[in-house]
Scaffold this motif. Sequence first.
Motif, mmCIF file in Angstrom:
data_model
loop_
_atom_site.group_PDB
_atom_site.id
_atom_site.type_symbol
_atom_site.label_atom_id
_atom_site.label_comp_id
_atom_site.label_asym_id
_atom_site.label_seq_id
_atom_site.Cartn_x
_atom_site.Cartn_y
_atom_site.Cartn_z
ATOM 1 N N ASP A 131 1.121 -1.673 0.072
ATOM 2 C CA ASP A 131 0.201 -0.142 -0.152
ATOM 3 C C ASP A 131 0.757 1.390 0.322
ATOM 4 O O ASP A 131 1.018 2.283 -0.398
ATOM 5 N N ILE A 132 1.898 0.794 0.979
ATOM 6 C CA ILE A 132 2.678 2.412 1.003
ATOM 7 C C ILE A 132 3.322 2.820 -0.464
ATOM 8 O O ILE A 132 3.854 3.735 -1.692
ATOM 9 N N LEU A 133 3.245 1.593 -1.603
ATOM 10 C CA LEU A 133 4.253 1.925 -2.834
ATOM 11 C C LEU A 133 3.370 2.443 -3.396
ATOM 12 O O LEU A 133 3.597 3.388 -4.062
ATOM 13 N N SER A 134 1.925 1.685 -3.585
ATOM 14 C CA SER A 134 1.327 2.418 -4.228
ATOM 15 C C SER A 134 1.024 3.830 -4.290
ATOM 16 O O SER A 134 0.393 4.602 -4.905
ATOM 17 N N TYR A 135 0.885 4.142 -2.896
ATOM 18 C CA TYR A 135 0.488 5.252 -2.267
ATOM 19 C C TYR A 135 1.941 6.557 -3.249
ATOM 20 O O TYR A 135 1.679 7.605 -3.409
ATOM 21 N N VAL A 136 2.727 5.891 -2.684
ATOM 22 C CA VAL A 136 4.160 6.576 -3.142
ATOM 23 C C VAL A 136 4.564 7.089 -5.150
ATOM 24 O O VAL A 136 4.962 7.945 -5.371
#
Length: 360
Positions: free
Chosen positions: A200-205
């Motif tokens: 989810d972090i990689l998707s956001y960033v």
Amino acid sequence: MTRQSDAARFEQIVGQILRDEGYRVTENVRMSGTPHDIDLLAVRDQITLPVEVKLGSGRRPIGLRSLRDWGPAVAFLGKFAKRARPVLAIGASVHPEHRAWAEKEYDIEIWDGLALLERAGAQRPELETLLDNQPQRATLLGIAPAEIEQQLRALGYIVDPPEPVEPEPAPTEGEALITRLRATQTGKNHAKAYEEICRDILSYVFGNDLLDGRSQKRTSDSLNVYDLIYRVAPHNAFWSTLTRDFRARVVMFECKNYTHPIRAMQIFTTERYLSTSVLRPICFILTRKAPHRHAVEAAFGAMRDAQKLLVVLSDEDLIAMIKAKDVQRMEGGTIIDRLQNDPTEILDQRIYDFIAGIPR
């Protein structure tokens, strides 16, 4: 008043602020081994404070890219400092998250326009006038906006129309991700939860740049299982350059939810998944803590001997990139402004630190 005289006057005002605080200040000091003069050298009691002065622009906060450009030069002045860190004095605001990252990354202190105004005393009225009168950043670069757009297109960026983009609402998604990451427990029993928050972090960033994400992807022989693997969108210059330099068609992320810093064995295990011959030589290892030095040495060996890039990113690195994305979304602005604050600046710094540290 000319741009040159603005910069000179700003440096004089910073020097006077220091004198008002009791420092003896010398301007444009040449020290042995320095490529250029130290703008201000302030001495008080047992403290020696080298100060680099950058006027910047008063209308928009200074971005990550500029801090990365200026930070190393200021850090170099640390060898002349005594009982203090070298100072970067900027005539513009710096977002608190960016300032905190740069101060820790380069072991410097940053005084932005707001901090200088608080210290200014009798110099405050003139300093306020000087900062309020600064032009937009595109003009500060000495390049017309159309020329900047042309250069960006040549570098592979998709450039938005020239009109400014309206800032997005204040972000909340990044803060929620940080809370989830910090709440995720370490250890094997929570490995899946850690992988999910990392995804989810990689998707956001990097959601616009890393595409077609696959979780727990197996090779055809079922011997190797990758935690996360992505292909790279062609429009982002950072990712395009990285994959071109390493002849990679995909980028891997391995999630290590270890309680303690990872060691060399985890690097050796992950390296087996990588292959230069099948265009899969890049892996970012996501883990809770900074790696043990033996892990770093193992990653050095993989790079030096097999041209495989393994870079370890801790929770601290992920949080720094989330906060950079928050600022990028909050500030909005033109494509130039957003590139100044792109989270890939932090990732690129980690890759630079890694490659620069590899011994012969």
